[in-house]
Design a protein around this motif. Structure first.
Motif, PDB file in Angstrom:
ATOM      1  N   THR A 184       0.833  -1.211   0.000  1.00 43.57           N
ATOM      2  CA  THR A 184       0.000   0.000   0.000  1.00 43.57           C
ATOM      3  C   THR A 184       0.860   1.250   0.000  1.00 43.57           C
ATOM      4  OG1 THR A 184      -1.775  -1.139   1.162  1.00 43.57           O
ATOM      5  CG2 THR A 184      -1.787   1.271   1.249  1.00 43.57           C
ATOM      6  N   ARG A 185       1.896   1.222   0.793  1.00 40.77           N
ATOM      7  CA  ARG A 185       2.813   2.373   0.889  1.00 40.77           C
ATOM      8  C   ARG A 185       3.454   2.661  -0.471  1.00 40.77           C
ATOM      9  NH1 ARG A 185       5.641   6.415   1.325  1.00 40.77           N
ATOM     10  NH2 ARG A 185       7.372   6.737   2.750  1.00 40.77           N
ATOM     11  N   LEU A 186       3.922   1.632  -1.142  1.00 39.32           N
ATOM     12  CA  LEU A 186       4.624   1.824  -2.406  1.00 39.32           C
ATOM     13  C   LEU A 186       3.665   2.196  -3.533  1.00 39.32           C
ATOM     14  CD1 LEU A 186       7.176  -1.126  -2.219  1.00 39.32           C
ATOM     15  CD2 LEU A 186       7.546   1.285  -1.663  1.00 39.32           C
ATOM     16  N   GLU A 187       2.463   1.653  -3.516  1.00 35.45           N
ATOM     17  CA  GLU A 187       1.489   2.014  -4.541  1.00 35.45           C
ATOM     18  C   GLU A 187       1.117   3.493  -4.438  1.00 35.45           C
ATOM     19  OE1 GLU A 187      -0.868  -2.190  -5.422  1.00 35.45           O
ATOM     20  OE2 GLU A 187      -1.526  -0.900  -3.750  1.00 35.45           O
ATOM     21  N   SER A 188       1.053   4.015  -3.210  1.00 32.16           N
ATOM     22  CA  SER A 188       0.787   5.448  -3.039  1.00 32.16           C
ATOM     23  C   SER A 188       1.956   6.273  -3.557  1.00 32.16           C
ATOM     24  CB  SER A 188       0.537   5.769  -1.565  1.00 32.16           C
ATOM     25  OG  SER A 188      -0.641   5.141  -1.097  1.00 32.16           O
ATOM     26  N   ALA A 189       3.168   5.819  -3.250  1.00 34.32           N
ATOM     27  CA  ALA A 189       4.358   6.564  -3.669  1.00 34.32           C
ATOM     28  C   ALA A 189       4.558   6.505  -5.182  1.00 34.32           C
ATOM     29  CB  ALA A 189       5.589   6.021  -2.958  1.00 34.32           C
ATOM     30  N   ASN A 190       3.997   5.472  -5.819  1.00 32.12           N
ATOM     31  CA  ASN A 190       4.190   5.283  -7.253  1.00 32.12           C
ATOM     32  C   ASN A 190       3.166   6.090  -8.060  1.00 32.12           C
ATOM     33  OD1 ASN A 190       5.390   4.187  -9.560  1.00 32.12           O
ATOM     34  ND2 ASN A 190       3.896   2.519  -9.664  1.00 32.12           N
ATOM     35  N   ASP A 191       3.005   7.343  -7.690  1.00 34.48           N
ATOM     36  CA  ASP A 191       2.102   8.252  -8.395  1.00 34.48           C
ATOM     37  C   ASP A 191       2.953   9.084  -9.343  1.00 34.48           C
ATOM     38  OD1 ASP A 191       0.422  10.307  -9.241  1.00 34.48           O
ATOM     39  OD2 ASP A 191      -0.608  10.469  -7.321  1.00 34.48           O
ATOM     40  N   PRO A 192       2.756   8.967 -10.650  1.00 33.31           N
ATOM     41  CA  PRO A 192       3.599   9.722 -11.587  1.00 33.31           C
ATOM     42  C   PRO A 192       3.517  11.227 -11.373  1.00 33.31           C
ATOM     43  CG  PRO A 192       1.691   8.758 -12.702  1.00 33.31           C
ATOM     44  CD  PRO A 192       1.750   8.150 -11.334  1.00 33.31           C
ATOM     45  N   ARG A 193       2.409  11.708 -10.786  1.00 33.92           N
ATOM     46  CA  ARG A 193       2.295  13.148 -10.532  1.00 33.92           C
ATOM     47  C   ARG A 193       3.271  13.578  -9.454  1.00 33.92           C
ATOM     48  NH1 ARG A 193      -4.027  13.172  -9.354  1.00 33.92           N
ATOM     49  NH2 ARG A 193      -3.217  11.464  -8.071  1.00 33.92           N
ATOM     50  N   TRP A 194       3.558  12.694  -8.500  1.00 35.05           N
ATOM     51  CA  TRP A 194       4.515  13.009  -7.443  1.00 35.05           C
ATOM     52  C   TRP A 194       5.913  13.164  -8.029  1.00 35.05           C
ATOM     53  CZ3 TRP A 194       5.522  15.085  -3.109  1.00 35.05           C
ATOM     54  CH2 TRP A 194       6.638  14.745  -2.348  1.00 35.05           C
ATOM     55  N   GLU A 195       6.291  12.240  -8.882  1.00 35.80           N
ATOM     56  CA  GLU A 195       7.602  12.351  -9.523  1.00 35.80           C
ATOM     57  C   GLU A 195       7.670  13.595 -10.388  1.00 35.80           C
ATOM     58  OE1 GLU A 195       9.871   9.652 -12.749  1.00 35.80           O
ATOM     59  OE2 GLU A 195       9.734   8.778 -10.734  1.00 35.80           O
TER      60      GLU A 195
END
Length: 315
Positions: free
Chosen positions: A269-280
């Motif tokens: 769950t943590r990594l799926e949230s972090a894997n947001d292309p908008r964040w990058e």
């Protein structure tokens, strides 16, 4: 030296050591008291002393620099000092230059992006915000993301690292990046995504072992997955088992609990949230605005590890 006389020449008048100046211009300055004549010749022509040469030369220079006649008169009459006027005028020009650079950047961005009139209007409004207005806009975004969370989780430093600082004289790319970042920061869905990441990070900090949680989960995954990516290991292959196990061993140690399905789901769950292309994208835009090096992309790491972990969670 004797007085210098303005002749009947209709084109220009020449004085010793000075450039050509039209008689009309000399009369214009004389009529306004900026360069008054010393006396008149028997024929009625105006005569000017040698001081007029210096005054006219200074007037011409100040006019070329953009000063108005009222200010020039005050300088010549010693009502204000030339350094004071120069400093004030230089600051005014600096403001105009910054404004023109922003306008040029917006127009260039519109041309590059093929923007609609509505998009151009928004870009112009965002680009011309004052420094305080830009700060308030970003503070509102960061308050939504981090407000109310544990201050000891290091969010003060994270907020600072996520704050754009547009230079006084930005390049076109920096203005484009600022406009896109500002638009992104106002997206409610993106705000919610960043808030979830912040809450998950705070939970890791709150429940983990403070002596071992020196890196967040993303850093643990990056360090283990990097070599697997370089080696070309398929995340679905048996060779990937060891990589997932190594990451989970570190994660389990941090939380002082066994590597079980629940812990793996938490990390997923943590990594799926972090894997947001908008964040990058936000981080890349931030680097452009602040003149920082381009940040490392974790997208390949997430693309490898997330399916590898998901496939190894017991049902």
């Amino acid at each position: 030296m004797g007085a210098w006389t303005a002749t009947r020449c209709t084109r220009s008048a020449i004085w010793p050591g000075g450039p050509a100046l039209t008689v009309k211009a000399i009369r214009f300055y004389a009529d306004r008291g900026i360069v008054p004549p010393t006396d008149r010749s028997p024929a009625g022509y105006r005569r000017y002393g040698i001081d007029a040469v210096a005054r006219l030369d200074l007037v011409r220079t100040l006019r070329d620099l953009g000063l108005d006649l009222s200010t020039i008169r005050k300088v010549l009459d010693r009502e204000v000092s030339l350094p004071e006027v120069a400093a004030a005028h230089a600051e005014a020009l600096a403001v105009q230059i910054r404004t023109l650079r922003l306008r040029r950047a917006v127009l260039t961005a519109v041309a590059r992006r093929g923007s609609t009139p509505e998009e151009m209007d928004l870009m112009h409004k965002l680009a011309k915000l004052s420094e305080d207005e830009r700060r308030r806009l970003i503070d509102d975004f960061l308050d939504t993301a981090f407000g109310g969370l544990d201050a000891d989780a290091g969010f003060a430093g994270i907020r600072s690292s996520m704050t754009p600082e547009l230079p006084d004289s930005p390049e076109i790319e920096q203005v484009e990046a600022w406009v896109e970042l500002a638009e992104l920061s106002q997206d409610p869905d993106f705000r919610g995504s960043v808030r979830r990441m912040a809450e998950q990070y705070a939970a890791e900090r709150a429940h983990g072992d403070a002596t071992t949680l020196r890196r967040d989960s993303a850093a643990m995954v990056r360090d283990e997955v990097g070599p697997a990516l370089a080696a070309g290991i398929d995340p679905a292959s048996p060779e990937a088992d060891a990589v997932v196990a190594a990451v989970m061993a570190q994660y389990a140690q941090v939380f002082d609990r066994p590597d079980d399905a629940e812990l793996r789901r938490r990390l997923l769950t943590r990594l799926e949230s972090a894997n947001d292309p908008r964040w990058e994208r936000y981080l890349r835009l931030l680097a452009v605005i602040n003149g920082w090096p381009d940040p490392e992309s974790l997208a390949p790491v997430y693309a490898w590890f997330i399916p590898a972990l998901r496939a190894r969670i017991p049902r």
